[in-house]
Scaffold this motif. Structure first.
Motif, PDB file in Angstrom:
ATOM      1  N   MET A  98     -32.212  -1.514  22.159  1.00 28.87           N
ATOM      2  CA  MET A  98     -32.776  -2.620  22.941  1.00 28.87           C
ATOM      3  C   MET A  98     -33.705  -3.493  22.085  1.00 28.87           C
ATOM      4  SD  MET A  98     -31.440  -2.442  25.948  1.00 28.87           S
ATOM      5  CE  MET A  98     -29.935  -1.784  25.226  1.00 28.87           C
ATOM      6  N   PHE A 102     -33.047  -7.370  21.291  1.00 28.05           N
ATOM      7  CA  PHE A 102     -34.064  -8.373  21.613  1.00 28.05           C
ATOM      8  C   PHE A 102     -34.348  -9.280  20.420  1.00 28.05           C
ATOM      9  CE2 PHE A 102     -38.581  -9.434  21.093  1.00 28.05           C
ATOM     10  CZ  PHE A 102     -38.759 -10.311  22.148  1.00 28.05           C
ATOM     11  N   MET A 157     -36.474 -12.035  25.989  1.00 31.44           N
ATOM     12  CA  MET A 157     -37.198 -11.047  26.787  1.00 31.44           C
ATOM     13  C   MET A 157     -36.572 -10.908  28.177  1.00 31.44           C
ATOM     14  SD  MET A 157     -41.285 -10.935  27.638  1.00 31.44           S
ATOM     15  CE  MET A 157     -41.644 -11.023  25.869  1.00 31.44           C
ATOM     16  N   ILE A 158     -36.173 -12.044  28.752  1.00 35.71           N
ATOM     17  CA  ILE A 158     -35.543 -12.014  30.076  1.00 35.71           C
ATOM     18  C   ILE A 158     -34.207 -11.281  30.018  1.00 35.71           C
ATOM     19  CG2 ILE A 158     -34.507 -13.440  31.887  1.00 35.71           C
ATOM     20  CD1 ILE A 158     -36.616 -15.577  31.233  1.00 35.71           C
ATOM     21  N   THR A 160     -33.038  -9.176  27.754  1.00 35.68           N
ATOM     22  CA  THR A 160     -33.186  -7.761  27.395  1.00 35.68           C
ATOM     23  C   THR A 160     -33.745  -6.953  28.551  1.00 35.68           C
ATOM     24  OG1 THR A 160     -33.601  -8.435  25.089  1.00 35.68           O
ATOM     25  CG2 THR A 160     -34.147  -6.174  25.700  1.00 35.68           C
ATOM     26  N   SER A 161     -34.700  -7.525  29.289  1.00 34.74           N
ATOM     27  CA  SER A 161     -35.284  -6.826  30.436  1.00 34.74           C
ATOM     28  C   SER A 161     -34.233  -6.545  31.501  1.00 34.74           C
ATOM     29  CB  SER A 161     -36.413  -7.668  31.039  1.00 34.74           C
ATOM     30  OG  SER A 161     -37.451  -7.869  30.106  1.00 34.74           O
ATOM     31  N   LEU A 162     -33.345  -7.504  31.728  1.00 38.57           N
ATOM     32  CA  LEU A 162     -32.275  -7.295  32.698  1.00 38.57           C
ATOM     33  C   LEU A 162     -31.287  -6.234  32.215  1.00 38.57           C
ATOM     34  CD1 LEU A 162     -31.523 -10.999  33.762  1.00 38.57           C
ATOM     35  CD2 LEU A 162     -32.695  -9.232  35.104  1.00 38.57           C
ATOM     36  N   VAL A 164     -31.946  -3.687  30.169  1.00 37.31           N
ATOM     37  CA  VAL A 164     -32.595  -2.370  30.166  1.00 37.31           C
ATOM     38  C   VAL A 164     -32.487  -1.703  31.535  1.00 37.31           C
ATOM     39  CG1 VAL A 164     -34.832  -1.218  30.002  1.00 37.31           C
ATOM     40  CG2 VAL A 164     -34.166  -2.859  28.261  1.00 37.31           C
ATOM     41  N   GLN A 165     -32.509  -2.494  32.591  1.00 38.88           N
ATOM     42  CA  GLN A 165     -32.487  -1.946  33.946  1.00 38.88           C
ATOM     43  C   GLN A 165     -31.106  -1.469  34.391  1.00 38.88           C
ATOM     44  OE1 GLN A 165     -34.426  -4.668  36.725  1.00 38.88           O
ATOM     45  NE2 GLN A 165     -35.754  -5.431  35.100  1.00 38.88           N
ATOM     46  N   ASN A 195     -26.804 -10.467  35.395  1.00 34.27           N
ATOM     47  CA  ASN A 195     -26.842 -10.661  33.948  1.00 34.27           C
ATOM     48  C   ASN A 195     -25.951 -11.822  33.521  1.00 34.27           C
ATOM     49  OD1 ASN A 195     -27.095  -7.598  34.638  1.00 34.27           O
ATOM     50  ND2 ASN A 195     -28.155  -7.815  32.689  1.00 34.27           N
TER      51      ASN A 195
END
Length: 316
Positions: A98, A102, A157-158, A160-162, A164-165, A195
Motif C-alpha cells: 500500500m 501510494f 491518499m484518497i 489508496t485509502s479506498l 486499503v478498505q 473505487n
C-alpha cells in the motif's frame, strides 16, 4: 497465501516476468543501468539549476521540480522491480504494498498536473512576453508547483485509502512488477464500484484537465508563433517550448498506448501480452524519467552552457 487470525490478507506475490527467467536477467541489467542514468541525469540537472543563477527563472524552477519528481517516482518502484527480477515470486507485505502504491500513484499524478503548469508558463512566455516577468512572479509559480504536489498527494491518499478498505480473500498474486493500483483492485473480492468512480474522477482531474490545459495552451502558442514575421523569430520562440512538448508527447503517449491497446483473446496471445505489458510498463516508469533530462539538456542552450560552466569551474 498468508493470513492473520481474522482471515485478513497479509502479503501479496508479485509475478512479473517469473515465467520468463532469461528475460528477467536482461531486464535487471537494463533497468539497473537506466535507474543509475535517471539518478545521475536528473541529479546533475537539479544541481546545475540550483548553482547557476541565470537559471533561476520560473521555467527552470518547474524543470527542477520535474527532475526531483522523476527521481522520487522511479525510487518508489524501481528497487522493488529490480528485487522482483532476482526472486522467482517476490512477496510484499500488505502495508508495504500500500505504501509503494501510494508513492507511485502520487508521483505519477503530480507529474501530470506539473506538466500542465509548465504549459501555462510557456503560454505566458510566448503569448505575453512583455508581461511575463510581471505575471510569473515567485508568488505565482511557487504555489503552482506546490499545488501540483498537493494535488497528487491528496489524490493518491484518497485512492489508496479506498483500496486499503477492500477485502482480499482468495487471490494474492499480482501480475505486475509492482503494486500497481489497477492490478491490486482486480484482486478484491468485493464491489469496487466506488473505487472505479473515484478513479474516473481522479483521471478527470489529473489526466484530462491538465491535458486540456496543455492542448489549449499550445493552440494559442502555435497561433502566436505563426504570426511572428521572421523565420528566426519563429525558430527561437518554438525552441523555448519544444523540450516541454516532447516530454508531454512521450508521457501522455505512453499512458494512452498502455490503456488503449487491445487485449489478447486467446491463451497464446495472453502469454505474449505479459511481455508486451512489461515493456510498456517499464517504458512508462523508467524510460520517460531517463529521457527528460536528456531532452531538456540537448535541446536547451542555457542548460548546456550552464553544464559547461560548472564543469570548467571544477577543472580549475
Amino acid at each position: 497465501m498468508e493470513r492473520t487470525n481474522d482471515s485478513m490478507l497479509t502479503e501479496f506475490v508479485l509475478v512479473g516476468l517469473s515465467a520468463h527467467p532469461k528475460l528477467q536477467t536482461v531486464f535487471f541489467v537494463l533497468v539497473l543501468w537506466m535507474y543509475l542514468i535517471i539518478l545521475l541525469g536528473n541529479g546533475i540537472l537539479i544541481s546545475v539549476i540550483i548553482c547557476d543563477f541565470h537559471l533561476h527563472t520560473p521555467m527552470y524552477f518547474f524543470l527542477c521540480n520535474l527532475s526531483f519528481l522523476d527521481i522520487c517516482y522511479t525510487s518508489s518502484s524501481v528497487p522493488l522491480i529490480l528485487d522482483s527480477f532476482l526472486t522467482l515470486r517476490k512477496k510484499v507485505s500488505f502495508p508495504g504494498c500500500m505504501v509503494q502504491m501510494f508513492l507511485s500513484f502520487a508521483m505519477g499524478a503530480t507529474e501530470c498536473v506539473l506538466l500542465g503548469m509548465m504549459a501555462l508558463d510557456r503560454y505566458v512566455a510566448i503569448c505575453s512576453p512583455l508581461r511575463y516577468s510581471a505575471i510569473m512572479t515567485k508568488c505565482v509559480y511557487v504555489p503552482m508547483a506546490a499545488g501540483s504536489w498537493v494535488t497528487g498527494l491528496v489524490d493518491s491518499m484518497i485512492q489508496t485509502s479506498l483500496a486499503v478498505q477492500l477485502p482480499f480473500c482468495t487471490n494474492n498474486v499480482i501480475h505486475h512488477f509492482v503494486c500497481e493500483i489497477l492490478a491490486v483492485l482486480k484482486l478484491a473480492c468485493a464491489d469496487i464500484s466506488i473505487n472505479v468512480i473515484s478513479m474516473a474522477g481522479s483521471n478527470l482531474i489529473v489526466l484530462v484537465i491538465p491535458l486540456l490545459v496543455i492542448s489549449i495552451s499550445y493552440i494559442f502558442i502555435v497561433v502566436t508563433i505563426l504570426r511572428i514575421p521572421s523565420t528566426e523569430g519563429k525558430r527561437k520562440a518554438f525552441s523555448t517550448c519544444s523540450a516541454h512538448l516532447t516530454v508531454v508527447i512521450i508521457f501522455y503517449g505512453t499512458i494512452f498506448f498502455m490503456y488503449a491497446k487491445p487485449k489478447a483473446k486467446v491463451s497464446a496471445g495472453a502469454a505474449n501480452q505479459d511481455i508486451i505489458e512489461a515493456l510498456i510498463s517499464l517504458f512508462y516508469g523508467v524510460m520517460t524519467p531517463m529521457l527528460n533530462p536528456l531532452i531538456y539538456s540537448l535541446r536547451n542552450k542555457d542548460v548546456k552552457a550552464a553544464v559547461k560552466n560548472m564543469l570548467s569551474r571544477k577543472n580549475f
